[in-house]
Design a protein around this motif. Sequence first.
Motif, short mmCIF file in Angstrom:
data_model
loop_
_atom_site.label_atom_id
_atom_site.label_comp_id
_atom_site.label_asym_id
_atom_site.label_seq_id
_atom_site.Cartn_x
_atom_site.Cartn_y
_atom_site.Cartn_z
N GLY A 60 0.28 94.67 59.12
CA GLY A 60 -0.91 95.28 59.70
C GLY A 60 -2.13 95.09 58.84
O GLY A 60 -3.21 94.70 59.32
N TYR A 61 -1.99 95.33 57.55
CA TYR A 61 -3.13 95.14 56.63
C TYR A 61 -3.53 93.67 56.57
O TYR A 61 -4.72 93.34 56.53
CB TYR A 61 -2.77 95.65 55.24
N ALA A 62 -2.53 92.78 56.55
CA ALA A 62 -2.83 91.35 56.42
C ALA A 62 -3.58 90.80 57.62
O ALA A 62 -4.40 89.89 57.48
CB ALA A 62 -1.53 90.58 56.23
N CYS A 63 -3.33 91.37 58.80
CA CYS A 63 -4.00 90.84 60.00
C CYS A 63 -5.31 91.57 60.29
O CYS A 63 -5.98 91.28 61.27
CB CYS A 63 -3.07 90.91 61.21
N GLY A 64 -5.66 92.53 59.43
CA GLY A 64 -6.94 93.22 59.59
C GLY A 64 -6.89 94.47 60.45
O GLY A 64 -7.92 95.08 60.73
N PHE A 65 -5.70 94.88 60.86
CA PHE A 65 -5.53 96.08 61.68
C PHE A 65 -4.47 96.96 61.04
O PHE A 65 -3.33 97.01 61.50
CB PHE A 65 -5.13 95.71 63.11
N ALA A 66 -4.88 97.66 59.98
CA ALA A 66 -3.93 98.48 59.24
C ALA A 66 -3.27 99.52 60.14
O ALA A 66 -2.07 99.79 60.02
CB ALA A 66 -4.64 99.17 58.07
N TRP A 67 -4.05 100.09 61.07
CA TRP A 67 -3.51 101.12 61.96
C TRP A 67 -2.36 100.58 62.81
O TRP A 67 -1.41 101.31 63.12
CB TRP A 67 -4.60 101.69 62.86
N LEU A 68 -2.45 99.29 63.16
CA LEU A 68 -1.41 98.69 63.98
C LEU A 68 -0.11 98.57 63.18
O LEU A 68 0.99 98.80 63.72
CB LEU A 68 -1.88 97.32 64.48
N GLY A 69 -0.23 98.23 61.91
CA GLY A 69 0.96 98.16 61.06
C GLY A 69 1.60 99.51 60.88
O GLY A 69 2.83 99.64 60.96
N TRP A 70 0.78 100.55 60.65
CA TRP A 70 1.32 101.90 60.51
C TRP A 70 1.95 102.38 61.81
O TRP A 70 2.99 103.04 61.79
CB TRP A 70 0.21 102.86 60.07
N LEU A 71 1.32 102.05 62.93
CA LEU A 71 1.87 102.44 64.22
C LEU A 71 3.22 101.77 64.46
O LEU A 71 4.18 102.42 64.90
CB LEU A 71 0.89 102.07 65.34
N ALA A 72 3.30 100.48 64.16
CA ALA A 72 4.57 99.76 64.33
C ALA A 72 5.65 100.36 63.45
O ALA A 72 6.80 100.54 63.87
CB ALA A 72 4.37 98.28 64.00
N ALA A 73 5.30 100.72 62.20
CA ALA A 73 6.27 101.31 61.28
C ALA A 73 6.73 102.68 61.77
O ALA A 73 7.93 103.01 61.71
CB ALA A 73 5.66 101.42 59.88
N LEU A 74 5.78 103.48 62.27
CA LEU A 74 6.14 104.81 62.78
C LEU A 74 7.08 104.71 63.98
O LEU A 74 8.10 105.41 64.05
CB LEU A 74 4.87 105.57 63.17
N LEU A 75 6.75 103.84 64.91
CA LEU A 75 7.57 103.70 66.11
C LEU A 75 8.93 103.11 65.79
O LEU A 75 9.94 103.47 66.40
CB LEU A 75 6.83 102.85 67.15
#
Length: 209
Positions: free
Chosen positions: A112-127
Amino acid sequence: MGEDEDASRRPIASRSSSWAIGTSAWLARAGVTPNGISLLSILFAGIGAALILLTSHPIAMVCAAISVQLRLVCNLLDGMVAIEGGKKTKSGPLYNEFPDRIADSLLLVAAGYACGFAWLGWLAALLAALTAYIRVFGGAVGLPQDFSGIMAKQRRMAVLTAGLVAQSIETLISASNWSLILASAIIAAGSLITCITRTITLARSLERL
């Protein structure tokens, strides 16, 4: 192996492959513990996460993809050494679950951080963690653990591996990160659907008890 152990093990086709059987047997004879193998999966995930975060070099992306697969190999072999190798421990269930959650989070948040959308990485990890929570909760209330869903662990890691390989090619022709963005979005959306389908199955199974 008893029925309870069968119900709590993820069905993996490669478990019956000759290389997996041979490797797990060798590890068991060498005195390697299944809990140690489980912890090793965190190391491989950490290496992959560091490669994803610290550089966008094509070779680094390929090495990160290899790290993801090595993490999965650890997840395969720890159970085989424990069950088939006769090295099961009382703390095994703890080591079977906790390292997986850490490894998932390291890799998905890094993407998520690498692609510029940290929130997306955190969301994927949470889900991703929620899919496991629902599965383990089912086992806690006396039901067979449900490994179904379109984005179970192997599929999450397959999508991430494909995204990293695609990103390595994309980096050669562009400064964009669409491959990692797409992979992270697919994992998040697929994990959400998996949470929903597992919860529905769990509720229906509880009603039938």
